[in-house]
Design a protein around this motif. Structure first.
Motif, mmCIF file in Angstrom:
data_model
loop_
_atom_site.group_PDB
_atom_site.id
_atom_site.type_symbol
_atom_site.label_atom_id
_atom_site.label_comp_id
_atom_site.label_asym_id
_atom_site.label_seq_id
_atom_site.Cartn_x
_atom_site.Cartn_y
_atom_site.Cartn_z
ATOM 1 N N SER A 36 0.839 -1.208 0.000
ATOM 2 C CA SER A 36 0.000 0.000 0.000
ATOM 3 C C SER A 36 0.869 1.250 0.000
ATOM 4 O O SER A 36 2.050 1.212 0.345
ATOM 5 C CB SER A 36 -0.912 0.015 1.233
ATOM 6 N N VAL A 37 0.270 2.351 -0.388
ATOM 7 C CA VAL A 37 0.973 3.626 -0.420
ATOM 8 C C VAL A 37 1.461 4.000 0.978
ATOM 9 O O VAL A 37 2.604 4.430 1.155
ATOM 10 C CB VAL A 37 0.053 4.725 -1.008
ATOM 11 N N GLU A 38 0.617 3.805 1.988
ATOM 12 C CA GLU A 38 1.000 4.150 3.362
ATOM 13 C C GLU A 38 2.189 3.315 3.829
ATOM 14 O O GLU A 38 3.119 3.830 4.458
ATOM 15 C CB GLU A 38 -0.172 3.955 4.331
ATOM 16 N N ALA A 39 2.165 2.019 3.525
ATOM 17 C CA ALA A 39 3.272 1.143 3.923
ATOM 18 C C ALA A 39 4.552 1.547 3.204
ATOM 19 O O ALA A 39 5.632 1.564 3.801
ATOM 20 C CB ALA A 39 2.929 -0.312 3.629
ATOM 21 N N ARG A 74 -1.379 9.887 -1.897
ATOM 22 C CA ARG A 74 -1.990 9.857 -0.564
ATOM 23 C C ARG A 74 -2.845 11.089 -0.315
ATOM 24 O O ARG A 74 -3.925 11.000 0.272
ATOM 25 C CB ARG A 74 -0.905 9.769 0.517
ATOM 26 N N ASP A 75 -2.395 12.239 -0.778
ATOM 27 C CA ASP A 75 -3.109 13.488 -0.529
ATOM 28 C C ASP A 75 -4.238 13.760 -1.520
ATOM 29 O O ASP A 75 -5.000 14.707 -1.345
ATOM 30 C CB ASP A 75 -2.127 14.661 -0.533
ATOM 31 N N HIS A 79 -7.774 8.829 -3.108
ATOM 32 C CA HIS A 79 -6.981 7.830 -2.394
ATOM 33 C C HIS A 79 -7.813 7.043 -1.384
ATOM 34 O O HIS A 79 -8.629 7.596 -0.665
ATOM 35 C CB HIS A 79 -5.818 8.505 -1.668
ATOM 36 N N THR A 80 -7.591 5.737 -1.366
ATOM 37 C CA THR A 80 -8.157 4.862 -0.329
ATOM 38 C C THR A 80 -7.040 3.972 0.185
ATOM 39 O O THR A 80 -5.954 3.924 -0.395
ATOM 40 C CB THR A 80 -9.291 3.967 -0.872
ATOM 41 N N ASP A 81 -7.315 3.228 1.255
ATOM 42 C CA ASP A 81 -6.293 2.326 1.789
ATOM 43 C C ASP A 81 -6.088 1.092 0.911
ATOM 44 O O ASP A 81 -5.234 0.263 1.180
ATOM 45 C CB ASP A 81 -6.622 1.915 3.223
ATOM 46 N N ARG A 82 -6.858 0.975 -0.149
ATOM 47 C CA ARG A 82 -6.709 -0.161 -1.072
ATOM 48 C C ARG A 82 -5.800 0.141 -2.256
ATOM 49 O O ARG A 82 -5.540 -0.725 -3.069
ATOM 50 C CB ARG A 82 -8.075 -0.588 -1.595
ATOM 51 N N ARG A 84 -2.605 0.331 -4.236
ATOM 52 C CA ARG A 84 -1.328 -0.384 -4.173
ATOM 53 C C ARG A 84 -0.337 0.273 -5.126
ATOM 54 O O ARG A 84 -0.712 1.004 -6.039
ATOM 55 C CB ARG A 84 -1.509 -1.859 -4.558
#
Length: 98
Positions: A36-39, A74-75, A79-82, A84
């Motif tokens: 994921s982008v956050e990871a 992300r901004d 964007h969602t947590d899905r 990749r």
């Protein structure tokens, strides 16, 4: 959980005779395209790097993402947590062409 593959670099490597693989190794840690982008942003922060080499399920290098790329995704309002890394590689001009 997505695995991160890090490889040590030789201290006596000759930068004048670098191969494409050596250049990509110098680009940053390798991560899988299902991260994921956050990871990915967390990996960048932990590795103190501004870019990551993205690999597919066969461990083939398929692209390069930067902190700027990931922060923009992300901004964004979409964007969602899905989301990749494989989802955003088509949106950047940093795809690798074999």
């Amino acid at each position: 959980m997505t695995l991160i593959q890090m490889q040590p670099r030789s201290a006596d490597a000759n930068p004048v005779h670098s191969t494409a693989v050596e250049v990509m190794d110098a680009a940053g840690p390798q991560v899988c395209d299902d991260m994921s982008v956050e990871a990915a942003l967390a990996v960048m922060a932990a590795a103190r790097t501004g870019r990551l080499v993205v690999c597919d399920q066969d461990d083939q290098r398929i692209g390069l993402v930067t902190r700027t790329d990931l922060t923009a995704v992300r901004d964004s309002g979409a964007h969602t947590d899905r989301v990749r890394l494989r989802d955003i590689l088509g949106d950047t001009d940093r795809q690798l062409h074999p």
